[in-house]
Design a protein around this motif. Structure first.
Motif, short mmCIF file in Angstrom:
data_model
loop_
_atom_site.label_atom_id
_atom_site.label_comp_id
_atom_site.label_asym_id
_atom_site.label_seq_id
_atom_site.Cartn_x
_atom_site.Cartn_y
_atom_site.Cartn_z
N TYR A 164 -4.94 13.11 39.27
CA TYR A 164 -6.19 12.54 38.76
C TYR A 164 -7.06 13.64 38.19
CZ TYR A 164 -4.49 8.58 41.36
OH TYR A 164 -3.69 7.57 41.82
N GLU A 165 -7.76 13.30 37.10
CA GLU A 165 -8.54 14.32 36.42
C GLU A 165 -9.95 14.43 36.99
OE1 GLU A 165 -8.76 13.89 32.17
OE2 GLU A 165 -9.74 15.84 31.91
N VAL A 166 -10.37 15.67 37.18
CA VAL A 166 -11.74 15.99 37.58
C VAL A 166 -12.23 17.07 36.62
CG1 VAL A 166 -11.32 15.42 40.00
CG2 VAL A 166 -11.00 17.77 39.22
N HIS A 167 -13.46 17.54 36.82
CA HIS A 167 -13.97 18.59 35.94
C HIS A 167 -14.98 19.43 36.71
CE1 HIS A 167 -14.48 20.22 31.87
NE2 HIS A 167 -15.70 20.49 32.28
N TRP A 180 -17.49 16.92 38.25
CA TRP A 180 -17.22 15.54 37.85
C TRP A 180 -15.96 15.05 38.54
CZ3 TRP A 180 -20.50 12.63 34.99
CH2 TRP A 180 -21.62 13.31 34.51
N LEU A 181 -16.10 14.00 39.33
CA LEU A 181 -14.95 13.40 39.99
C LEU A 181 -14.34 12.37 39.03
CD1 LEU A 181 -16.38 13.15 43.59
CD2 LEU A 181 -15.24 15.03 42.44
N PRO A 182 -13.14 11.86 39.35
CA PRO A 182 -12.44 11.01 38.37
C PRO A 182 -13.28 9.84 37.83
CG PRO A 182 -10.90 11.65 40.08
CD PRO A 182 -12.25 12.17 40.52
N LEU A 220 -15.93 11.20 35.43
CA LEU A 220 -15.33 11.72 34.20
C LEU A 220 -14.93 10.57 33.27
CD1 LEU A 220 -14.76 14.58 33.26
CD2 LEU A 220 -12.47 14.40 34.24
#
Lengths: 585, 585
Positions: B69-72, A44-46, A49
């Motif tokens: 930046y948040e990713v998952h 999942w990219l920003p 997400l």
């Protein structure tokens, strides 16, 4: 804090991913929402997400409104509870299994009924503790044979699964209804049109099961509905049987030569020719040989008799004979049963019953519910090149019961008397399921009731595929330029695009973005220097934030352009009015 | 929405869990925050999940402030990237491996350097795209040999792991500093005292590595610090070597009989007796035989010479010889090397070098940095029952280099000249690590620089164990009655307890709770009927919400009691003033 594209982690792609079979997969990858990590497994990219988090927030809020509390189970679980429920084995190849360094068996949980049941068993003991509804939003694993369609059917996926616990059936009804109501609110908030259809209630003795389907011609599920409000998926549809017909005066069976008529079509043509009647496929009884593989591994041949104008429906037959696996009989099966004359099979011969109760073959024979006593059929005579007519159900042949395996057709009457049904297609977006007492019985979840008596708890299970919902929303909200998110789940509220070489435009875009943030909007600002307006506009259309503001040539005059991504409408307004304009929408 | 204990999913336990080794584990289970699902694998109950979410919110906010930046990433990952980095093998038994239905190898990721590197490689290609910092909050898996201490060392645990990408060393320094600053803010907000200590920078060629330790006598890690500001974990401490001593005028070595002196203690006593000196253990050179197992499986014996008043430190020796695994030499090892006379080993014999460069044995010999040229030692003569004195380093024996394997002692000088160090204990709460170019080199992450030249990216990796932090906070904030959460992470802001049989008390408690919610407090209301005040107070103390309000006997007069869980202070106030009192705290 304004998110600036000059720093944000995003790279849109010009090309569609080679493995994308569906629009949502293609666009979510191209627009920088997800990346494939392995078959059916995604990173999942920003942007992705953020959308996922917004869907989860809606689901959490409505679970809270339904009185459910959030918990979180591990994904890595020991074998024992799944062994106790039988699912360690019955999942077959569908789950990921592994061992730890000591050789103990584990699985990556595909669903958590067992663990929820054990948790409540460990902590609760009295009717006073109930009702209870608990849920989690958690990553689940299924080793799909063919992971496909991007997020629509992945191997690692996020689900909301809720479970209710009651000690009375009335309590269970109320818990079920609370979740069902919550689902309606969730899908309304997400802008997802839905139909609630009766679903098969499976093997676990559950009383009630319904699916929420989004109706769409590209849906993978077929369902039926009547104008009078009936709706069911095809597995759950029940046939309205006609009244039985008295045997008095019905002609007796007659065997007739029927060379080269192994199909219904050839049989009908031949019958009309030699019997001088006006027969149709509906007057013939088609006897289909199926091979069942039972959970213990044994193989059994059965025959189902259905009107010749119907087909056996794969999904209905699967449910009808579950937990056995069903396939068509093979040539080897026919070799082992010489009494079954392929193309000429029937329940009856002049020597007596061939199929069904007390038959010569011992093969179980099931009938479509329409084949009621007194109906008369043209069917096989169990002799090569011969059929029989005037064969009357209940008089000339018996069965081992009725099964719902024939396909449903538009115009079939709804079982609730609400009129003829039509067929439609949809995508499953949620499932509510009154499980009954299977898991509680199996795993020993009992509580003391008001009278101090131990009673087995009754449970419900309620699921929404979060990542699947996200893909469906993407599947339904796009055009040839890219995604178009509903405002309730968009990754940002506004996408501000600064264009041109004029510093004034960039300054105004910065100021406007700050004002929008202050007003409560989540803003994505395209402040990339040296990127052409065409590329910026293309990216904005691909990414699909519903409101776009272009700050360009008009900036010197304090003017900006509001661009509605969905309608395409553009409107020039004073920058000072832009916040008010958006707030009014 | 006020959370009511009459419905909330919570059951506190009277008994400590049998497997709880530490306070945090014991209390988190008893107070209903977590439940064990399998060894080292836990289920999160509503209270636990709320605390975890609050910690995650603090971390997310500060990562955002640091420009990350948040990713998952998925937890289930294919083998290939880990094969490329060598970690598929080097993790040994420490990871969970599995196969899918097609037989493809997967692992449950213990950390994600490879995947982050590949993601950036796939999407970015220019120096203009950098710097970039991205992070995730994600569940990770390690197959610990002995999962223990509850959440402090689990097999499934939640981590925040961030990674930075730069194309210059200066850029990497800035990215590292931004994460380091964010960590300081995070731990300050979580109320966790910390010391930043230099850490070993490992095998990956990284330039800099620091750990955030919470100093506590019950910590599992030892670190050293000086009053002048130096701090390092013991693995990273570097010895200050004394100046070399000129050989001129130093006595020549003399072999002497030393029967039954295989230990330093017996050797010193004997030497003082027969040599009429005033020797201490520091005057002796202790030669320790170690067996290294290299990654390719080969076994090598090496000897390290350290002053006799020091011990080999397990953690320092592990780092010194990594990636080889180190153990003490076995009796079989000594049998295979008859030149090594146990208890009488030395680098020198009258025939020449026994150890080190150009030795007879071929065994590599390493020295403690204090054994500089010109230092004179009493040590083994490689003859049973004989030692040698006046053996001078650099003149009489050589080595294959210096190693940092001797234990660090209070009073040792800090390497930065900031004075003597003291030893302290701490718990690791975070780690920042300048990885350098190892992963980028291995996996081909290069970008074009300003001159159009391909350059390898330099990376940093930054980790916080979310579930570990939660356990540490619990470990540090409790008393004999239960947990005492810091306000920043408490599951609720206020715990309102309605007691007695008086409906007025329950009504007032309801009204007060509603007022508190309106004022922005997250409220847990104990509205359980027929539960004694004692049980309610005990539960409130166990659960550990920092502010408790008792609504009981005084309710008829509109009075309630504010109870500070940490100080134990109680204060009677008018119910109408309670919100203002709490808001002022």
């Amino acid at each position: 804090m304004v998110t600036r594209l000059s720093h944000f982690f995003l790279r849109t792609l010009r090309e569609d991913p080679a493995d994308a079979e569906v629009t949502s997969h293609r666009l979510l990858v191209r627009a920088g929402y997800i990346r494939r990590a392995a078959p059916g497994i995604f990173t999942w990219l920003p942007l992705g997400l953020k959308v996922k988090a917004r869907i989860e927030a809606v689901v959490r809020e409505e679970m809270g409104n339904a009185g459910a509390y959030e918990v979180h189970f591990p994904a890595l679980l020991p074998r024992e509870p799944y062994e106790a429920s039988g699912r360690w084995t019955s999942y077959g190849d569908g789950i990921f299994r592994l061992q730890d360094r000591r050789g103990a068996d584990y699985l990556l949980a595909p669903t958590h009924e067992e663990m929820f049941t054990l948790l409540v068993r460990d902590l609760y003991s009295s009717y006073k503790d109930l009702p209870l509804s608990i849920y989690q939003i958690q990553d689940k694993y299924r080793d799909e044979a063919r992971p496909r369609a991007g997020l629509l059917r992945g191997r690692e996926f996020t689900m909301k699964d809720a479970y209710s616990f009651d000690y009375t059936d009335d309590g269970q009804d109320a818990s079920y209804q609370a979740q069902r109501d919550a689902y309606e609110r969730i899908f309304q908030r997400l802008g997802l049109e839905y139909v609630i259809v009766a679903a098969d209630n499976g093997l676990m003795g559950g009383a009630r099961s319904e699916e929420f389907l989004h109706p769409t011609p590209v849906g993978e599920d077929t369902f039926v509905r009547s104008a009078g409000g009936y709706a069911a998926n095809v597995e759950a549809f029940t046939t309205v049987a006609p009244d039985a017909i008295p045997f008095d005066g019905l002609p007796t069976p007659v065997i007739f030569d029927s060379p080269d008529t192994p199909t219904i079509e050839t049989l009908v043509a031949h019958s009309n020719a030699v019997l001088e009647g006006d027969y149709s496929a509906a007057d013939t009884l088609k006897n289909v040989v199926l091979a069942l593989t039972h959970p213990d591994g044994t193989r059994e041949l059965v025959v189902v008799g259905i009107p010749g104008d119907r087909e056996v429906d794969d999904k209905r037959v699967e449910v009808a004979f579950a937990p056995a696996a069903v396939e068509a009989a093979t040539p080897e099966d026919f070799q082992r049963q010489p009494l079954l004359v392929k193309g000429y099979i029937g329940p009856w011969s002049e020597q007596g019953a061939i199929l069904g109760e007390e038959s010569a073959t011992g093969i179980r024979f099931f009938l479509d519910p329409r084949v009621v006593d007194g109906t008369s059929w043209i069917t096989g005579a169990n002799i090569d090149q011969k059929h029989v007519h005037s064969l009357v159900a209940g008089r000339d042949f018996a069965s081992d019961g009725f099964v719902e395996v024939a396909n449903v057709r538009a115009g079939d009457p709804a079982p609730d008397g609400s009129g003829p049904v039509e067929l439609a297609r949809g995508m499953e977006i949620g499932h509510v399921f009154a499980l009954g007492r299977f898991f509680a019985e199996t795993l020993g979840l009992k509580v003391l009731d008001e009278n101090g008596k131990l009673v087995t708890v009754t449970m419900g299970s309620y699921g929404i595929g979060i990542t699947r919902i996200l893909a469906i929303i993407a599947e339904l909200n796009n055009d040839d330029k890219g995604l178009i998110w509903p405002a309730s789940v968009a990754p940002f509220d506004v996408h501000v695009v600064a264009t041109g070489r004029d510093a004034a435009a960039f300054d105004l875009a910065e100021k406007l973005s700050a004002d929008l943030e202050t007003a409560g909007f989540d803003v994505l600002l395209d402040d990339r220097p040296k990127v052409s307006p065409g590329v910026k506009f293309g990216d904005a259309e691909l990414v699909g934030v519903p409101q776009i503001i272009i700050v360009g040539r008009g900036a010197a005059d304090g003017q900006v352009e509001l661009w509605d991504r969905r309608t395409g409408d553009r409107e020039v307004v004073a920058a000072t009015d832009a916040v008010a304009h958006l707030s009014a929408r």
